[in-house]
Every structure is written in structure tokens, then in C-alpha cells.
Scaffold this active site. Structure first.
Site, mmCIF file in Angstrom:
data_model
loop_
_atom_site.group_PDB
_atom_site.id
_atom_site.type_symbol
_atom_site.label_atom_id
_atom_site.label_comp_id
_atom_site.label_asym_id
_atom_site.label_seq_id
_atom_site.Cartn_x
_atom_site.Cartn_y
_atom_site.Cartn_z
ATOM 1 N N MET A 182 -7.856 -8.092 -0.706
ATOM 2 C CA MET A 182 -9.116 -7.185 -0.478
ATOM 3 C C MET A 182 -9.531 -7.847 0.541
ATOM 4 O O MET A 182 -10.622 -8.347 0.554
ATOM 5 C CB MET A 182 -9.557 -6.881 -1.778
ATOM 6 C CG MET A 182 -9.114 -6.027 -2.934
ATOM 7 S SD MET A 182 -9.879 -5.961 -4.315
ATOM 8 C CE MET A 182 -9.121 -7.490 -5.076
ATOM 9 N N HIS A 190 -2.691 -11.270 -12.216
ATOM 10 C CA HIS A 190 -2.961 -10.455 -11.140
ATOM 11 C C HIS A 190 -4.110 -11.378 -10.494
ATOM 12 O O HIS A 190 -5.086 -11.614 -11.295
ATOM 13 C CB HIS A 190 -3.703 -8.964 -11.741
ATOM 14 C CG HIS A 190 -4.017 -8.257 -10.654
ATOM 15 N ND1 HIS A 190 -3.452 -7.444 -9.669
ATOM 16 C CD2 HIS A 190 -5.338 -7.962 -10.288
ATOM 17 C CE1 HIS A 190 -4.082 -7.036 -9.061
ATOM 18 N NE2 HIS A 190 -5.291 -7.086 -9.219
ATOM 19 N N HIS A 212 -3.372 -9.451 -4.909
ATOM 20 C CA HIS A 212 -4.154 -8.203 -4.423
ATOM 21 C C HIS A 212 -5.051 -8.716 -3.371
ATOM 22 O O HIS A 212 -6.178 -9.156 -3.779
ATOM 23 C CB HIS A 212 -4.650 -7.473 -5.900
ATOM 24 C CG HIS A 212 -5.576 -6.219 -5.395
ATOM 25 N ND1 HIS A 212 -6.470 -5.816 -6.176
ATOM 26 C CD2 HIS A 212 -5.583 -5.443 -4.263
ATOM 27 C CE1 HIS A 212 -6.989 -4.771 -5.615
ATOM 28 N NE2 HIS A 212 -6.441 -4.569 -4.375
ATOM 29 N N ASP A 249 -5.497 -0.161 -11.304
ATOM 30 C CA ASP A 249 -6.585 -1.457 -11.170
ATOM 31 C C ASP A 249 -7.892 -0.938 -11.311
ATOM 32 O O ASP A 249 -8.358 -0.270 -10.200
ATOM 33 C CB ASP A 249 -6.118 -2.241 -10.025
ATOM 34 C CG ASP A 249 -6.846 -3.639 -9.687
ATOM 35 O OD1 ASP A 249 -7.720 -3.891 -10.887
ATOM 36 O OD2 ASP A 249 -6.671 -4.215 -9.145
ATOM 37 N N MET A 275 -10.630 -11.860 -2.469
ATOM 38 C CA MET A 275 -11.861 -10.886 -1.833
ATOM 39 C C MET A 275 -12.488 -11.571 -0.719
ATOM 40 O O MET A 275 -12.718 -13.091 -0.752
ATOM 41 C CB MET A 275 -12.718 -10.707 -2.868
ATOM 42 C CG MET A 275 -12.116 -9.863 -4.061
ATOM 43 S SD MET A 275 -13.501 -9.338 -5.176
ATOM 44 C CE MET A 275 -12.396 -8.560 -6.488
ATOM 45 N N ASP A 327 -7.023 -11.503 -7.732
ATOM 46 C CA ASP A 327 -7.797 -10.796 -6.675
ATOM 47 C C ASP A 327 -8.480 -11.624 -5.608
ATOM 48 O O ASP A 327 -9.283 -12.504 -5.891
ATOM 49 C CB ASP A 327 -8.910 -10.160 -7.783
ATOM 50 C CG ASP A 327 -8.630 -8.832 -8.532
ATOM 51 O OD1 ASP A 327 -7.726 -7.894 -7.954
ATOM 52 O OD2 ASP A 327 -8.779 -8.718 -9.885
ATOM 53 N N SER A 376 -6.225 -9.552 -14.786
ATOM 54 C CA SER A 376 -7.095 -10.057 -13.713
ATOM 55 C C SER A 376 -7.732 -11.442 -14.018
ATOM 56 O O SER A 376 -8.643 -11.283 -14.766
ATOM 57 C CB SER A 376 -7.728 -9.183 -13.052
ATOM 58 O OG SER A 376 -8.692 -9.515 -12.207
ATOM 59 N N MET A 381 -6.203 2.277 -7.064
ATOM 60 C CA MET A 381 -7.489 1.821 -7.518
ATOM 61 C C MET A 381 -8.156 2.881 -8.225
ATOM 62 O O MET A 381 -8.588 3.849 -7.890
ATOM 63 C CB MET A 381 -8.342 1.314 -6.390
ATOM 64 C CG MET A 381 -7.998 0.198 -5.644
ATOM 65 S SD MET A 381 -7.741 -1.376 -6.592
ATOM 66 C CE MET A 381 -9.419 -1.700 -7.185
HETATM 67 C C1 DX5 Z 1 -11.512 -4.937 -8.837
HETATM 68 C C2 DX5 Z 1 -10.246 -5.897 -8.904
HETATM 69 C C3 DX5 Z 1 -9.775 -5.509 -10.435
HETATM 70 C C4 DX5 Z 1 -10.703 -5.955 -11.514
HETATM 71 C C5 DX5 Z 1 -10.329 -5.332 -12.541
HETATM 72 O O1 DX5 Z 1 -11.958 -4.777 -7.260
HETATM 73 O O2 DX5 Z 1 -9.368 -5.551 -8.084
HETATM 74 O O3 DX5 Z 1 -8.451 -6.243 -10.398
HETATM 75 O O4 DX5 Z 1 -10.791 -7.436 -11.430
HETATM 76 O O5 DX5 Z 1 -11.359 -5.587 -13.455
HETATM 77 P P1 DX5 Z 1 -11.580 -4.522 -14.944
HETATM 78 O O6 DX5 Z 1 -10.565 -4.572 -15.542
HETATM 79 O O7 DX5 Z 1 -12.846 -5.300 -15.590
HETATM 80 O O8 DX5 Z 1 -12.234 -3.182 -14.096
HETATM 81 ZN ZN ZN Z 2 -7.131 -6.091 -8.350
#
Ligand code: DX5
Ligand code: ZN
Length: 229
Positions: free
Chosen positions: A72, A37, A70, A177, A41, A39, A12, A141
Site C-alpha cells: 500500500m 499476509h 500487500h 482483505d 504501508m 501489509d 495479516s 479490499m
Molecule cells: C488493511 C490491511 C488489512 C488489515 C486487515 O489496510 O490491508 O490486511 O490488516 O485487518 P482486519 O482483518 O482486522 O480488518
Molecule cells: Zn492487506
């Protein structure tokens, strides 16, 4: 990309150097990352803000493997086209992000990209039952989404096992994840996950000037997962 259940490490880039995404992506791929990956948000569905479509579009030329986006965000449907046009190979949306996940998955597939459905820690495996004939991936998750570096929530292991049984012979990836590292990767791999997202566990100790550390971290997670199979 042909389907297989071998372990894929998906770093990520939430844990990368935010001033240097191009080189960070090149470094993790050179060091053995299978997928990248991303993320996304929105400060609404999750309490953090990251990448709009222009940022994802800027990452695209650096990604030679597979860009796994991904989302969110809520609402999600109005933004699917923009993230597809930004170059996502797969778009994953949360079942909790709106009332019509089936329509959301249809909209992702209509863009000609792969579609994933994500489950927060409190959402049961059974919630994906009637989506299994349309998705390419189920994302379990193992933290509450929003931040890297959180503690792994162990109930996700049983959920992965249930999802794996529900999937049967279908060509659907199971991704995990949150809090994936050398200690937790074997648990989720044994339960049936094949795509392991790792942020802090891949980027810790390394940099674009010391990329071999990323390679060591990726190899260690992969070896731990494979040893459990
Ligand atoms: C959380 C994200 C993850 C996150 C994982 O909201 O979707 O992808 O970056 O990070 P680690 O591996 O540090 O838990
Ligand atoms: Zn993620």
C-alpha cells in the site's frame, strides 16, 4: 505452488505482537494458516506506516508457507525489486497507486514472483479487465486500506462476484482483505473468493503463549467459509 480454489486463510501480521514477529509467524502457521499476509504501508498512499524491505527480509526465514506481500505504497515501482529480494512469494500492488498498473505488474513478474492487483472499495471490478492475462491474484479490499479492525464494506461482495465471472477458467486467486470474520467470510466465499485475509479475527484473544486460540479462530473462519460453498 499448484493452483486451487480451496479456501486459504491468510492472517495479516499487522495484528500480531510487533515485538515478536518470528514467534507469531511460527504460531499462526502451526495453527493452520495457509499464507502469511504482510501489509506494507507508506504514510502517503495510506495514512499509516509499517514494514520496509529489511523487516520483510527478517520475516522470511520464519515463513514456511507462502509470503503474500500487500504493498500500500505510492510510488510502487521503485520498491518492487527490494521487496522481491526480501523474499516475497507474491507482491500485490494497488491499481490506484500510480498511472501505470500494467507496467507495475510487468515489473513484478520480471522479478520471478507472483503478481496481484488490489482494488480499493470505490474502484470497479472492470478496472482489472485488461490485466487478467497477466496477474495471479485480484485483491478486493473490503475496507479502506490503512488499518486493521475496520468494519467490512458490503459492496465488496458483489465486486468479488463480478471478478469471479470475469476470471472464467483462468488460474487467478481472488483475495478479500478487511473485516473478514466468521460472519463475512461466508459471503465472500460464496461470491468466489478463495484467499481470505484476516487480521483481528485471527489474532483476537490469542498470543504466542496461547496459540491454540489462533487455531480456533482460523478453523472457525475456514469452516464458516466452507459451509457457504
Ligand atoms: C488493511 C490491511 C488489512 C488489515 C486487515 O489496510 O490491508 O490486511 O490488516 O485487518 P482486519 O482483518 O482486522 O480488518
Ligand atoms: Zn492487506
Amino acid at each position: 505452488m499448484s493452483f486451487d480454489r480451496s479456501i486459504k486463510i491468510a492472517p495479516s501480521i499487522l495484528s500480531a505482537d510487533f515485538a515478536n514477529f518470528g514467534q507469531e509467524i511460527q504460531a499462526i502457521e502451526a495453527q493452520g494458516a495457509d499464507w502469511v499476509h504482510v501489509d506494507v504501508m507508506d504514510g502517503h498512499f495510506v495514512p499509516n506506516l509499517t514494514f520496509g524491505p529489511p523487516a520483510v527480509k527478517a520475516f522470511r526465514p520464519h515463513v514456511k508457507t507462502f509470503m503474500d506481500v500487500h504493498l500500500m505504497i505510492a510510488p510502487v515501482d521503485p520498491y518492487i525489486e527490494a521487496y522481491a529480494e526480501a523474499g516475497a512469494d507474491m507482491i500485490t500492488a494497488h491499481i490506484e497507486a500510480g498511472p501505470h498498473i500494467h507496467r507495475t505488474i510487468q515489473a513484478i513478474k520480471a522479478q520471478g514472483v507472483k503478481a496481484g492487483v488490489a482494488l480499493n472499495p470505490a474502484t470497479p471490478a472492470e478496472a482489472v479487465e485488461y490485466l487478467l492475462d497477466m496477474v495471479d491474484m485480484v485483491l478486493v479490499m473490503t475496507v479502506n486500506p490503512g488499518f486493521g479492525g475496520q468494519k467490512f464494506i458490503h459492496s465488496g461482495v458483489e465486486k468479488v462476484h463480478k471478478v469471479r465471472q470475469m476470471i472464467g477458467d483462468r488460474e487467478i486467486h481472488i483475495q478479500v482483505d478487511g473485516g473478514v470474520d466468521v460472519n463475512t467470510a461466508p459471503l465472500v466465499a460464496a461470491a468466489g473468493a478463495d484467499s481470505l485475509v484476516a487480521g483481528s479475527a485471527v489474532f483476537k484473544g490469542g498470543s504466542v503463549h496461547a496459540p491454540e486460540v489462533y487455531g480456533d479462530n482460523i478453523r472457525a473462519i475456514r469452516a464458516a467459509a466452507n459451509a457457504a460453498l
